[in-house]
Each structure stands twice: as C-alpha cells, then as structure tokens.
Design a protein around this motif. Structure first.
Motif, PDB file in Angstrom:
ATOM      1  N   ILE A 115     -20.095  31.155 -15.998  1.00  0.00           N
ATOM      2  CA  ILE A 115     -18.892  30.426 -15.594  1.00  0.00           C
ATOM      3  C   ILE A 115     -17.690  31.163 -16.165  1.00  0.00           C
ATOM      4  CG2 ILE A 115     -17.555  28.316 -16.027  1.00  0.00           C
ATOM      5  CD1 ILE A 115     -20.156  26.720 -15.786  1.00  0.00           C
ATOM      6  N   SER A 116     -16.732  31.487 -15.282  1.00  0.00           N
ATOM      7  CA  SER A 116     -15.513  32.158 -15.744  1.00  0.00           C
ATOM      8  C   SER A 116     -14.411  31.848 -14.733  1.00  0.00           C
ATOM      9  CB  SER A 116     -15.746  33.673 -15.880  1.00  0.00           C
ATOM     10  OG  SER A 116     -14.623  34.296 -16.484  1.00  0.00           O
ATOM     11  N   PHE A 117     -13.313  32.614 -14.794  1.00  0.00           N
ATOM     12  CA  PHE A 117     -12.228  32.400 -13.835  1.00  0.00           C
ATOM     13  C   PHE A 117     -12.402  33.277 -12.600  1.00  0.00           C
ATOM     14  CE2 PHE A 117      -9.561  30.914 -17.548  1.00  0.00           C
ATOM     15  CZ  PHE A 117      -9.357  29.637 -17.048  1.00  0.00           C
ATOM     16  N   TYR A 118     -11.879  32.783 -11.467  1.00  0.00           N
ATOM     17  CA  TYR A 118     -11.916  33.548 -10.220  1.00  0.00           C
ATOM     18  C   TYR A 118     -10.739  34.520 -10.230  1.00  0.00           C
ATOM     19  CZ  TYR A 118     -13.494  34.179  -5.406  1.00  0.00           C
ATOM     20  OH  TYR A 118     -14.031  34.691  -4.259  1.00  0.00           O
ATOM     21  N   PRO A 119     -11.008  35.837 -10.326  1.00  0.00           N
ATOM     22  CA  PRO A 119      -9.887  36.779 -10.435  1.00  0.00           C
ATOM     23  C   PRO A 119      -8.948  36.689  -9.230  1.00  0.00           C
ATOM     24  CG  PRO A 119     -11.987  37.933 -10.093  1.00  0.00           C
ATOM     25  CD  PRO A 119     -12.314  36.489 -10.310  1.00  0.00           C
ATOM     26  N   GLY A 120      -7.663  36.647  -9.540  1.00  0.00           N
ATOM     27  CA  GLY A 120      -6.661  36.560  -8.479  1.00  0.00           C
ATOM     28  C   GLY A 120      -6.257  35.132  -8.147  1.00  0.00           C
ATOM     29  N   TYR A 121      -7.033  34.158  -8.627  1.00  0.00           N
ATOM     30  CA  TYR A 121      -6.747  32.766  -8.275  1.00  0.00           C
ATOM     31  C   TYR A 121      -6.719  31.852  -9.503  1.00  0.00           C
ATOM     32  CZ  TYR A 121      -7.677  34.527  -3.642  1.00  0.00           C
ATOM     33  OH  TYR A 121      -7.633  35.261  -2.496  1.00  0.00           O
ATOM     34  N   ALA A 122      -6.445  32.469 -10.660  1.00  0.00           N
ATOM     35  CA  ALA A 122      -6.551  31.694 -11.907  1.00  0.00           C
ATOM     36  C   ALA A 122      -5.224  31.614 -12.673  1.00  0.00           C
ATOM     37  CB  ALA A 122      -7.662  32.254 -12.780  1.00  0.00           C
ATOM     38  N   VAL A 123      -4.121  31.949 -11.959  1.00  0.00           N
ATOM     39  CA  VAL A 123      -2.745  31.672 -12.411  1.00  0.00           C
ATOM     40  C   VAL A 123      -2.228  32.540 -13.568  1.00  0.00           C
ATOM     41  CG1 VAL A 123      -1.131  29.882 -13.207  1.00  0.00           C
ATOM     42  CG2 VAL A 123      -2.878  29.308 -11.527  1.00  0.00           C
ATOM     43  N   HIS A 124      -2.964  32.633 -14.671  1.00  0.00           N
ATOM     44  CA  HIS A 124      -2.474  33.371 -15.838  1.00  0.00           C
ATOM     45  C   HIS A 124      -3.097  34.776 -15.837  1.00  0.00           C
ATOM     46  CE1 HIS A 124      -1.973  34.484 -20.026  1.00  0.00           C
ATOM     47  NE2 HIS A 124      -1.274  33.392 -20.273  1.00  0.00           N
ATOM     48  N   PRO A 125      -2.273  35.820 -16.169  1.00  0.00           N
ATOM     49  CA  PRO A 125      -2.832  37.186 -16.162  1.00  0.00           C
ATOM     50  C   PRO A 125      -4.079  37.348 -17.044  1.00  0.00           C
ATOM     51  CG  PRO A 125      -0.447  37.255 -16.494  1.00  0.00           C
ATOM     52  CD  PRO A 125      -0.832  35.808 -16.485  1.00  0.00           C
ATOM     53  N   ASP A 126      -4.125  36.662 -18.195  1.00  0.00           N
ATOM     54  CA  ASP A 126      -5.334  36.726 -19.043  1.00  0.00           C
ATOM     55  C   ASP A 126      -6.550  36.148 -18.312  1.00  0.00           C
ATOM     56  OD1 ASP A 126      -4.037  37.814 -21.243  1.00  0.00           O
ATOM     57  OD2 ASP A 126      -4.067  35.973 -22.442  1.00  0.00           O
ATOM     58  N   HIS A 127      -6.321  35.071 -17.564  1.00  0.00           N
ATOM     59  CA  HIS A 127      -7.423  34.445 -16.826  1.00  0.00           C
ATOM     60  C   HIS A 127      -7.963  35.406 -15.771  1.00  0.00           C
ATOM     61  CE1 HIS A 127      -5.638  30.116 -17.582  1.00  0.00           C
ATOM     62  NE2 HIS A 127      -5.982  30.722 -18.697  1.00  0.00           N
ATOM     63  N   ASP A 128      -7.024  35.981 -14.999  1.00  0.00           N
ATOM     64  CA  ASP A 128      -7.438  36.884 -13.920  1.00  0.00           C
ATOM     65  C   ASP A 128      -8.159  38.115 -14.474  1.00  0.00           C
ATOM     66  OD1 ASP A 128      -6.517  35.352 -11.768  1.00  0.00           O
ATOM     67  OD2 ASP A 128      -4.491  36.159 -11.926  1.00  0.00           O
ATOM     68  N   ALA A 129      -7.623  38.673 -15.566  1.00  0.00           N
ATOM     69  CA  ALA A 129      -8.222  39.889 -16.135  1.00  0.00           C
ATOM     70  C   ALA A 129      -9.609  39.606 -16.702  1.00  0.00           C
ATOM     71  CB  ALA A 129      -7.306  40.460 -17.226  1.00  0.00           C
ATOM     72  N   THR A 130      -9.779  38.438 -17.284  1.00  0.00           N
ATOM     73  CA  THR A 130     -11.094  38.065 -17.826  1.00  0.00           C
ATOM     74  C   THR A 130     -12.108  37.920 -16.693  1.00  0.00           C
ATOM     75  OG1 THR A 130     -10.072  36.920 -19.690  1.00  0.00           O
ATOM     76  CG2 THR A 130     -12.332  36.293 -19.160  1.00  0.00           C
ATOM     77  N   GLY A 131     -11.706  37.173 -15.664  1.00  0.00           N
ATOM     78  CA  GLY A 131     -12.608  36.979 -14.528  1.00  0.00           C
ATOM     79  C   GLY A 131     -12.971  38.300 -13.859  1.00  0.00           C
ATOM     80  N   ARG A 132     -11.978  39.188 -13.755  1.00  0.00           N
ATOM     81  CA  ARG A 132     -12.216  40.478 -13.103  1.00  0.00           C
ATOM     82  C   ARG A 132     -13.256  41.294 -13.883  1.00  0.00           C
ATOM     83  NH1 ARG A 132      -7.249  42.380 -13.336  1.00  0.00           N
ATOM     84  NH2 ARG A 132      -6.617  40.793 -11.834  1.00  0.00           N
ATOM     85  N   ALA A 133     -13.134  41.312 -15.214  1.00  0.00           N
ATOM     86  CA  ALA A 133     -14.083  42.082 -16.037  1.00  0.00           C
ATOM     87  C   ALA A 133     -15.498  41.493 -15.927  1.00  0.00           C
ATOM     88  CB  ALA A 133     -13.622  42.091 -17.495  1.00  0.00           C
ATOM     89  N   VAL A 134     -15.588  40.174 -15.876  1.00  0.00           N
ATOM     90  CA  VAL A 134     -16.904  39.529 -15.752  1.00  0.00           C
ATOM     91  C   VAL A 134     -17.539  39.892 -14.404  1.00  0.00           C
ATOM     92  CG1 VAL A 134     -18.045  37.281 -15.490  1.00  0.00           C
ATOM     93  CG2 VAL A 134     -16.378  37.621 -17.330  1.00  0.00           C
ATOM     94  N   VAL A 135     -16.743  39.772 -13.332  1.00  0.00           N
ATOM     95  CA  VAL A 135     -17.270  40.081 -11.998  1.00  0.00           C
ATOM     96  C   VAL A 135     -17.718  41.553 -11.938  1.00  0.00           C
ATOM     97  CG1 VAL A 135     -16.592  40.403  -9.582  1.00  0.00           C
ATOM     98  CG2 VAL A 135     -15.991  38.276 -10.775  1.00  0.00           C
ATOM     99  N   LYS A 136     -16.899  42.446 -12.483  1.00  0.00           N
ATOM    100  CA  LYS A 136     -17.261  43.872 -12.421  1.00  0.00           C
ATOM    101  C   LYS A 136     -18.512  44.176 -13.239  1.00  0.00           C
ATOM    102  CE  LYS A 136     -12.955  45.858 -10.930  1.00  0.00           C
ATOM    103  NZ  LYS A 136     -11.823  46.755 -11.171  1.00  0.00           N
TER     104      LYS A 136
END
Ligand SMILES: [Zn+2]
Length: 223
Positions: A115-136
């Motif tokens: 469970i993490s944030f959906y990159p690009g749709y999570a409002v805060h840059p930290d949220h998006d960057a975290t989700g992006r790293a998890v997905v990658k």
C-alpha cells in the motif's frame, strides 16, 4: 479482506498512515497478516506545531517520531521502520537510490501486497515521489514475484483520470482505532480532531462516510 502473506505500507510522512488507510491496516492485522510500515521521513518540516503550540522547529522531529510510534501502536503495527529521509525533499532524492531502497525492503519482506500513494495523483511532491519509487521497484521484479499494489489517490482529477477506485473497504468495525490513530498525531491533527469529534457527536453523515470508507486503486504494471 483476505489474509495476506505480508503487507508492506510505504508513505513519506507520519500521519499519512492514519488518515486514508489505518482502518485497512488494522483489519489486516486483525486477520493475522504481518504488517510493516516504512515511513520515509519524520515530517520535520511540518508547519503545525500544535494548537496551542507545544513544540518548535527543534523539537518537532522528536515529537512527530513519538506520535508516529503511538499511532503504530494503536493500529497494532509491530514492525515500524523509520527510513531517515528528509521531509519535503523526497522528490530531490537520487531516484535510483530510492528505488533500490524500496527494492531491498521488498526483497527482505516478500510482501504479497503493498500500500502506497498513486504517483501523480497524491497531491504532495513527497507522496508522488514515494509512490513512483515503489512502483518502479515493483516493475523491476520478475512478473511472478510482483506483489499487488493498492494505491491511494486523492487529487481533484483522480477519478476523472483513473476512474472509480476498484477497491473500497468498509472499516466501520475498526473506526475507533482509526480515530485514535488520527488523534495520536496530535501536533498535526488537534484542531481537525476536535472538529471531527463534534461532527461525530451529531452523526454527520459525510464525516462518518469519510471515516468508514477507504479506497484504493489497483496499479497494474504493463508487461
Ligand atoms: Zn503526507
């Protein structure tokens, strides 16, 4: 919710776990699923210092660390990892390093669900960057080793662009746990919690619906 082999929750800030997903985490724990929460920062750049203020720039990281621990205890999370990144800087971290860090957590824990944030749709840059790293990190795994990704989105355009969330959990059975977890992040949520309790006292339907429903989008990896 079915029992999972292991749930890994990854968010950048103390309190991210409390608002959108603490009911889901608590339910997994009640079902016997082992849960690890990896929290990237201590939210030390937060603007709220409590109301009335009870911390300052120097003490905020210590206070938020304790609040995070308290929230984890309330939810029942036994494996809490504080990863030591700096608040508000996740988007500037070396991306490769971050992806590898996420990859090493996945290797160690072998989660069946993340469970993490959906990159690009999570409002805060930290949220998006975290989700992006998890997905990658998950994309780099061989297909048969990939855990499911249930991601949290809450930007204004998320439903227009992603469609309706495919997962909705009714967490009313653990609502008290969720409220207590939100309140544990006292420095950030004091005012909001007072308002929340006032609305609950009069059975405000929007507040109850907001607390009882947690929604996720399953992220599917192409090829
Ligand atoms: Zn956050």
């Amino acid at each position: 919710m079915e029992k999972e082999r292991q749930l890994l929750v990854v968010f950048p800030h103390p309190d991210d776990e409390a608002f959108g997903v603490s009911g889901t985490i608590a339910t997994h724990i009640n079902n016997g699923t082992p849960v690890t929460y990896a929290c990237l920062t201590l939210g030390e750049m937060g603007r709220n210092m409590g109301d009335p203020p009870f911390c300052n720039r120097e003490t905020l990281p210590l206070i938020r660390k304790q609040e995070l621990q308290d929230s984890a205890n309330i939810i029942g999370i036994k494996d809490l990892r504080m990863l030591g990144y700096r608040d508000k800087t996740i988007e500037f971290e070396d991306e490769e390093k971050l992806i590898n860090h996420m990859g090493s957590l996945i290797d160690e824990l072998n989660p069946s669900l993340i469970i993490s944030f959906y990159p690009g749709y999570a409002v805060h840059p930290d949220h998006d960057a975290t989700g992006r790293a998890v997905v990658k990190a998950v994309e780099r795994l061989p297909k048969e080793k990939r855990p499911k990704l249930h991601l949290v989105a809450f930007s204004n355009n998320c439903i227009d662009e992603l469609g309706e969330p495919d997962i909705r959990h009714d967490v009313s059975a653990v609502m008290d746990t969720k409220i207590a977890a939100i309140k544990a992040h006292r420095s950030q949520t004091q005012l909001m919690a007072t308002e929340m309790e006032e609305k609950l006292k009069v059975n405000d339907p929007d507040m109850i619906a907001w607390l009882q429903n947690e929604r996720f989008w399953t992220y599917s990896i192409k090829n």
